[in-house]
Design an enzyme around this catalytic site. Structure first.
Site, PDB file in Angstrom:
ATOM      1  N   GLU A 189       0.767  -1.116   0.072  1.00 41.56           N
ATOM      2  CA  GLU A 189      -0.094  -0.010   0.097  1.00 41.56           C
ATOM      3  C   GLU A 189       0.778   1.252   0.149  1.00 41.56           C
ATOM      4  O   GLU A 189       0.477   2.213  -0.728  1.00 41.56           O
ATOM      5  CB  GLU A 189      -1.003  -0.018   1.268  1.00 41.56           C
ATOM      6  N   ASP A 190       1.965   1.001   0.867  1.00 41.88           N
ATOM      7  CA  ASP A 190       2.705   2.462   0.989  1.00 41.88           C
ATOM      8  C   ASP A 190       4.104   2.746   0.344  1.00 41.88           C
ATOM      9  O   ASP A 190       4.698   3.640   0.179  1.00 41.88           O
ATOM     10  CB  ASP A 190       2.974   2.609   2.357  1.00 41.88           C
TER      11      ASP A 190
END
Ligand code: MN
Length: 716
Positions: A76-77
């Site tokens: 996600e990051d």
């Protein structure tokens, strides 16, 4: 990295059974991916996944769960996406990581009352219980570090965690997580009350401590003198939030009025659990409070909790006048109470392997995964291999050689084969564990191999979200139309399109867990009969049916009125008035307006002849009615008077199964068109029929009346 080394030391100590080299590699990958990122606290980001893995370790995770914990924020990051994780660590790790990513869309709106439904959404999106364990660990660490998060976000996160994460930990019986999450949330949701109560509680604890130690000593002595073996005796304070809840329920005005602020636990060995003898011993020595004895062993709590509870007076020294709660349980019950499903779901709690056993198990696992690959390539060899692992020692030498040769041929390393052969010939003594494991594993291959971890708590339901993030519960297979009708009948009636997760989908689309659904509507759009063929919920079905029936009824009433007026006109009578007063006494009944409309409906649908009605209303006009009746033009919706369906040619062919549509009642020489229905009949409409605009253009076929030159064009 210092904190990974700490985690690694704990793993060395507690879980030598795991492939720690693999975890080192996973850590290196995560560390590289997050390099340069920082948490709100200013710490390097990688500290967070390490902390999550550390928290997860309390739940006896398998190695894949620990890998997923280390990698949980990578996709996600960071620039490393799911395919990279899959390539590096395999599909199972990737599946858990992607499950965790999917779960991050569950953000509970502050004002919702549907906690239970949100919990279900969360659980059903998780698919695999390991995802829930990791998510709870993740949330717990985020709450532990919530003071660094911007203040305006703190309350929302705390509220959400209390509603979802604490409730789920409770439902799964992971008491250890539940109580910490609740206390942390309490601290941010009502800081003042938290401060007050925790100060008071600290004072109470200080005062109670000597009494508790004294009580423990007394119990220890009592058990030793009675020669009852026990694992340990511990004292445990209630957690702050549960005290707060008790006080809120006005069960107690002040802290001091709560009996069970702490409990003593007598934990007995699993092998010799003298549960009831200990209870008898306590009741023989101290005065039990009536109504405070609870047998959760005979009748466990709904979440599976088992223990004996009793509250006695006279324990804890001569000065102590407070009653004391004592819980009696075995070690296994204790682990279940603290860890809930986690205690038996993954590695058995308490199962601690020696270094040597751990190494052997790892070796066996490695060989097994090699065989697994082999079987993926040659699934037909499954039966032989199963026989081989079960009957190696009794097997004929030839057969044994044959199977071993396949394995060698396929590329299994010679040394793996030797170590397997050794395992076989040594038999049950040393390798019982691996043998059992291999057998279970091979048998599993025949069925649904990895399914044991599945979290199919709600096999018949799905949970979807509105654009405002409200959550709805629908049956599996439900469509956007079910969703629309579930929100409001009018939204269903006027639905024209649906968007799922921002993409337009057909109204028949099968909704999936976690879909965000949006319905487009138009005020002049109306329900279609074919909707009945795919909506899933009964409520949508009956709403559509009711709407269609109502429409039908209104149409029949109108036809009935027209038919009757024609007859009245023929004998020179005025048409029906607004209140249908003429029909008031028809059939010697005193009819109210709805009964009069009903009469028109029966005329309209062809069940009752308007001629008969007029005859009975005006008996003296009998002859004139009959004469005129012969001249009544067609238009009566009676099957006998309708054009026959074999008068229709479809694309020039006759004798195809056609139905004349009841919405526009086509008759020659009106231009017509055919529509292929879902039942694969062809329904004939007038070309001017207003229903056509709502139909799927691809299903139109050209149609015309037999004997007419009036051919219509297909619009597709
Ligand atoms: Mn995280």
């Amino acid at each position: 990295m210092a904190s990974y080394e700490l985690l690694r030391e704990r793993l060395d100590r507690e879980r030598p059974d795991l492939d720690l080299d693999l975890l080192d590699r996973t850590f290196a990958f995560a560390e590289k991916a997050h390099r340069g990122q920082k948490r709100y606290s200013g710490e390097p980001y990688i500290e967070h996944p390490i902390a999550v893995a550390n928290i997860l370790l309390d739940l006896n995770p398998d190695v894949v769960s620990l890998q997923a914990a280390l990698l949980h924020d990578v996709t996600e990051d960071t620039e490393y996406k799911l395919p990279a994780v899959k390539k590096e660590f395999g599909p199972e790790v990737a599946r858990l990581v992607s499950g965790l990513e999917k779960l991050s869309i569950v953000k509970v709106p502050g004002a919702t009352k549907k906690h239970e439904t949100w919990n279900k959404l969360f659980l059903s999106m998780a698919e695999d219980i390991r995802i829930v364990f990791i998510k709870l660990s993740d949330r717990l660490h985020n709450l532990r570090t919530l003071q660094y998060v911007p203040q305006e976000k703190q309350a929302r996160i705390a509220e959400e965690s209390l509603m979802i994460h604490a409730a789920i930990a409770s439902r799964l019986g992971i008491y250890q997580f539940k109580s910490e999450i609740e206390d942390l949330c309490f601290r941010y949701l009502d800081p003042q009350k938290y401060e007050e109560l925790s100060k008071e509680f600290e004072r109470y604890k200080k005062k109670a401590q000597p009494v508790i130690s004294q009580a423990k000593k007394e119990l220890q002595k009592l058990l030793q003198e009675s020669q009852i073996p026990f694992e340990k005796i511990e004292g445990r304070f209630k957690h702050l939030y549960s005290i707060y809840q008790k006080m809120q329920k006005k069960e107690a005005e002040a802290l001091a009025n709560i009996y069970d602020l702490f409990a003593l636990r007598i934990i007995l060995p699993d092998e010799t659990p003298h549960l009831y003898s200990v209870l008898g011993l306590l009741h023989g020595h101290y005065l039990p409070l009536q109504d405070r004895f609870k047998d959760y062993i005979a009748v466990p709590k709904p979440n599976g909790y088992r223990s004996l509870h009793t509250t006695v007076l006279g324990l804890g020294g001569e000065d102590n006048e407070q009653p004391m709660e004592i819980q009696i349980r075995t070690l296994a019950m204790h682990q279940e109470a603290e860890l809930g499903v986690a205690s038996h779901h993954l590695y058995k709690a308490g199962e601690r392997l020696t270094q040597k056993e751990a190494k052997m198990r790892r070796e066996a696992e490695r060989i097994l995964s090699t065989i697994h690959e082999f079987l993926n390539q040659y699934p037909d060899k499954k039966v032989d291999l199963l026989e081989w692992t079960e009957r190696y020692q009794q097997m004929s030498l030839e057969r044994r050689k044959e199977i071993e040769n396949w394995l060698l041929e396929w590329g299994m390393p010679q040394e793996d084969l030797i170590s397997l052969r050794r395992a076989r010939s040594r038999g049950p003594l040393q390798f019982q564990g691996q043998l059992d494991q291999q057998r279970a594993w091979l048998k599993g291959l025949a069925g649904s191999s990895l399914a044991q971890m599945d979290l199919d708590l709600y096999p018949n339901q799905i949970f979807v979200l509105t654009p405002h993030r409200d959550v709805l519960e629908l049956p599996k297979g439900a469509t956007p139309l079910d969703f629309a009708y579930n929100i409001h009948s009018e939204l269903g009636h006027h639905a024209v399109f649906a968007k799922v997760n921002g993409r337009i989908v057909p109204l028949e689309y099968e909704l999936q867990n976690g879909d965000i659904v949006e319905i487009g509507s138009r005020s002049n759009a109306v329900p279609r009969r074919y909707w009945l063929s795919f909506v899933k919920t009964n409520s949508a079905k009956s709403k559509i049916k009711n709407w269609l029936n109502r429409q039908e009824r209104e149409r029949f009433i109108k036809i009935g009125r027209d038919l009757l007026n024609t007859q009245l006109n023929a004998i020179g009578k005025p048409p029906l008035d607004e209140r249908l007063s003429l029909l008031k006494d028809y059939g010697a009944e005193n009819r109210d307006l709805s009964a009069r409309e009903e009469l028109l409906e029966t005329i309209g649908n062809g069940a009752l002849s308007p001629v008969l009605v007029v005859k009975s209303l005006f008996p003296e006009e009998e002859t004139r009615v009959e004469e005129k009746a012969k001249k009544v033009p067609s238009g009566v919706p009676n099957e006998m008077m309708s054009p026959r369906s074999d008068e229709v040619l479809i694309t020039g062919e006759e004798n195809l199964p056609v139905q004349l549509s009841s919405c526009c009642r086509p008759r020659p020489p009106e231009p017509i068109i055919g529509f292929v229905t879902r039942g694969h009949a062809i329904r004939i409409h007038r070309q001017s029929c207003s229903e056509l605009s709502g139909l799927d253009g691809i299903r139109f076929v050209s149609a015309h009346w037999k004997g007419s030159n009036n051919t219509s064009k297909s619009s597709s």
